[in-house]
Design an enzyme around this catalytic site. Structure first.
Site, PDB file in Angstrom:
ATOM      1  N   CYS A  27       0.808  -1.218   0.000  1.00 35.51           N
ATOM      2  CA  CYS A  27       0.000   0.000   0.000  1.00 35.51           C
ATOM      3  C   CYS A  27       0.839   1.264   0.000  1.00 35.51           C
ATOM      4  O   CYS A  27       0.292   2.356  -0.095  1.00 35.51           O
ATOM      5  CB  CYS A  27      -0.920   0.012   1.220  1.00 35.51           C
ATOM      6  SG  CYS A  27      -0.009   0.022   2.765  1.00 35.51           S
ATOM      7  N   CYS A  68       0.891  -5.617   6.546  1.00 34.90           N
ATOM      8  CA  CYS A  68       0.863  -4.391   7.359  1.00 34.90           C
ATOM      9  C   CYS A  68       1.533  -4.637   8.710  1.00 34.90           C
ATOM     10  O   CYS A  68       2.265  -3.788   9.225  1.00 34.90           O
ATOM     11  CB  CYS A  68      -0.567  -3.949   7.627  1.00 34.90           C
ATOM     12  SG  CYS A  68      -1.586  -3.823   6.158  1.00 34.90           S
TER      13      CYS A  68
END
Ligand code: FES
Lengths: 121, 121
Positions: free
Chosen positions: B33, B102
Site C-alpha cells: 500500500c 501491514c
C-alpha cells in the site's frame, strides 16, 4: 509527502463513529489492502443532518473520510451525490498517487449510504 | 474480524510520536500500500529506555507497532532483536491474513532502528 490538510484530518479526524439508528449505511472495501470504510447518515427533509464514518484504513483513508463528512454535512442528498473522489482529494490539497485507491473509499461509501437510504424509503 | 486487543491498540495506541534525539531510527515501507513505518529508540546500558513510532498506515500497522513498543520497552537490545512479527501478531491474539503485510512493518522497523543504533556506535 502529505499536505498540511491531510495531516490535520488524519491526526484530528472529524465525525468518527457510528450512528446506531442511521437512515443509510454504506460500506466499501479497498481491493488493494483489504481495508473497509463504513459511512452512516441521518437524513431529514432531504438534508444530511448527521454523518459519521468508521474505518480501519490508513491515514489517507481517514483523512478523506473526515473531509467528505465535513463537505456534505447539511447538504441535500443531490449535492452529496455529486461530491466526487477528485473533489475530496482537491479539498485536501492533493494526495500522493499511490494513495488514490485509499482516498476513493470515502466518496464511494457516502454514495452507497445515500443509495441505501433511498432504497429503504 | 479483529480481536479486542487489536481494536484496543488501534483506538488507543501506545508510544505514538517521535524522539528528536533518538539513538536509533528505523524506517520500512509497505510494498502493498506504500505506507511507511518509523520507529525511534533511546538506548542506555544496552536497554531500550524509550521507544516511539510514527505511521500513516492502517489500523493493523498502528496496532502492531503499538504492541511492539510495549513488548520491548525496558528490554535489552538482544531481547528486542529476537521479537518476531509472528510474536507480535500472537500478542494481539492474531490478525487477518490479508493484513500480515501491514503487521510485518512493526518488528522490521524495530530491528532497523536497533541496527541503526549499533552502526552509529
Ligand atoms: S492502505 Fe488500506 S485504506 Fe489505505
Amino acid at each position: 509527502m502529505y499536505s498540511e490538510k491531510v495531516m490535520d484530518h488524519f491526526t484530528n479526524p472529524r465525525n468518527v463513529g457510528e450512528i446506531p439508528d442511521a437512515d443509510g449505511v454504506g460500506q466499501v472495501g479497498n481491493p488493494v489492502c483489504g481495508d473497509i470504510m463504513k459511512i452512516y447518515i441521518k437524513v431529514k427533509d432531504n438534508i444530511i443532518e448527521d454523518i459519521k464514518f468508521k474505518t480501519f484504513g490508513c491515514g489517507a483513508a481517514i483523512a478523506t473520510s473526515s473531509m467528505v463528512t465535513e463537505l456534505v454535512k447539511g447538504k441535500t442528498l443531490e449535492e452529496a451525490m455529486q461530491v466526487s473522489n477528485k473533489q475530496v482529494a482537491e479539498a485536501l490539497d492533493g494526495l500522493p498517487p499511490q494513495k488514490m485507491h485509499c482516498s476513493n473509499l470515502a466518496a464511494d461509501a457516502l454514495h452507497a449510504a445515500i443509495q441505501d437510504y433511498l432504497s429503504k424509503k
